[in-house]
Design an enzyme around this catalytic site. Structure first.
Site, PDB file in Angstrom:
ATOM      1  CE1 TYR A   8      -2.769  -3.341   0.677  1.00 57.72           C
ATOM      2  CE2 TYR A   8      -3.171  -2.655   2.779  1.00 57.72           C
ATOM      3  CZ  TYR A   8      -3.359  -3.604   1.707  1.00 57.72           C
ATOM      4  OH  TYR A   8      -3.990  -4.684   2.077  1.00 57.72           O
ATOM      5  N   GLY A  47     -25.172  -0.268  -1.591  1.00 61.19           N
ATOM      6  CA  GLY A  47     -26.442   0.464  -2.127  1.00 61.19           C
ATOM      7  C   GLY A  47     -26.228   1.754  -2.779  1.00 61.19           C
ATOM      8  CE  LYS A  48     -19.475   3.438  -3.497  1.00 61.00           C
ATOM      9  NZ  LYS A  48     -18.247   3.981  -3.121  1.00 61.00           N
ATOM     10  CG  LEU A  73     -21.998  -5.438  -5.973  1.00 62.37           C
ATOM     11  CD1 LEU A  73     -22.769  -4.534  -7.187  1.00 62.37           C
ATOM     12  CD2 LEU A  73     -21.523  -6.722  -6.518  1.00 62.37           C
ATOM     13  CG  LEU A  74     -22.194  -6.581  -0.980  1.00 64.23           C
ATOM     14  CD1 LEU A  74     -21.570  -7.467   0.071  1.00 64.23           C
ATOM     15  CD2 LEU A  74     -23.597  -6.975  -1.486  1.00 64.23           C
TER      16      LEU A  74
END
Length: 310
Positions: free
Chosen positions: A59, A215-216, A212-213
């Site tokens: 990172y 809700g946007k 994806l989970l």
């Protein structure tokens, strides 16, 4: 939801919502990284009660670790948090290879200690197997570092089941981290049960399936970045998943929270999972993630959410 949990049998006590630091200072992985925003995000995380930070050399080629170390030194909060980091990558120009040799891992821990400005690392992972070093030899090197007090717990990330079993031959593995979310639950069939059997804590990364989970995303408007190449973001699969996610809005409303918090709260209930590490690249995202701690789902609600994605 419990306010603090133990990570497996490590003795490390943390809030069940941690901080995935893959965007902090990660100029090599993401565009438009603002280090001042990264620093402020870390400060807000500490203020919001985050006490588990998960980083890696990859990172930002050490920059994520450096920024975490800098903020902890500035705030004097090192003793209040659990630090996890990882190594395996050797970067030479544009060439990236993997190394799990004992000498490499020993050097990696020493370098990470300096970047994090600390004299011990709570949890150190082998980030990826190199396919060459016998896994038990690699873990044996970390066990010696654990005995020397440089690390407190041993982790593996992105290992196959076969490699994990070889690595854990002597029972030294404390934590396993791998890609898992409600939309790709395959590891529930073998790896997670093995971890439970062995007393190993399983920490999922990408628990929100790269957004994806949350809700946007609308069914008619999928993301156009790197995610569009991933199977779950394509065609009818994407449309079906977004419909299921949207159907969680009523439950989220009942708990006065977000769909993302419902998903994270559900993921934490999975046997073998003690903590999740959603990423955050802004103070607002940290605050949103930490609101999960205010959510307590009933068993029936958890089953309802899980049944959606089976």
């Amino acid at each position: 939801m419990e306010k603090h949990v133990e990570i497996g049998k490590t003795g490390l006590q943390v809030a069940p919502i941690g901080f995935g630091a893959n965007t902090i200072g990660a100029h090599n992985l993401f565009q438009n990284i603002d280090e001042d925003v990264s620093r402020e995000t870390l400060r807000v995380a500490l203020a919001e009660g985050v006490d588990f930070f998960d980083s890696a050399f990859m990172y930002g080629l050490g920059r994520s670790e450096e920024l975490i170390g800098e903020v902890l030194a500035e705030t004097g909060r090192r003793s209040d948090v659990v630090l996890a980091t990882k190594a395996a990558h050797v970067v030479t120009g544009s060439n990236v290879t993997l190394d799990n040799a004992p000498t490499f891992l020993t050097e990696s821990v020493d370098k990470a200690l300096k970047r994090l400005e600390t004299d011990y690392i709570d949890l150190f992972y082998i980030h990826f197997p190199d396919g060459v070093t016998p896994p038990d030899e690699a873990v044996g090197a970390l066990q010696r570092l654990k005995e020397a007090g440089k690390i407190r717990a041993i982790g593996l990330s992105n290992f196959s089941m076969d490699a994990l079993k070889l690595a854990n031959k002597d029972g030294y593995v404390d934590v396993v981290q791998d890609k898992y979310s409600l939309v790709y639950p395959g590891l529930e069939e073998d790896m997670i049960p093995y971890c439970v059997e062995q007393g190993i804590s399983f920490i999922p990364y990408t628990p929100l399936a790269s957004g994806l989970l949350t809700g946007k995303f609308a069914a008619s408007n999928p993301p156009q970045d790197f995610r569009k190449e991933r199977p779950h973001f394509q065609g009818q699969t994407y449309i079906d998943i977004t419909a299921k996610v949207d159907s969680l809005q009523n439950l989220a409303n009942q708990h006065s929270t977000s769909i993302a918090n419902i998903v994270l709260a559900t993921t934490i209930t999975i046997n073998g999972v003690d903590v999740v590490i959603p990423g955050a690249k802004s103070p607002e995202q940290v605050r949103a993630n930490m609101k999960t701690l205010q959510v307590t789902l009933t068993h029936e609600e958890v089953m309802q959410v899980r049944a959606l994605f089976k």
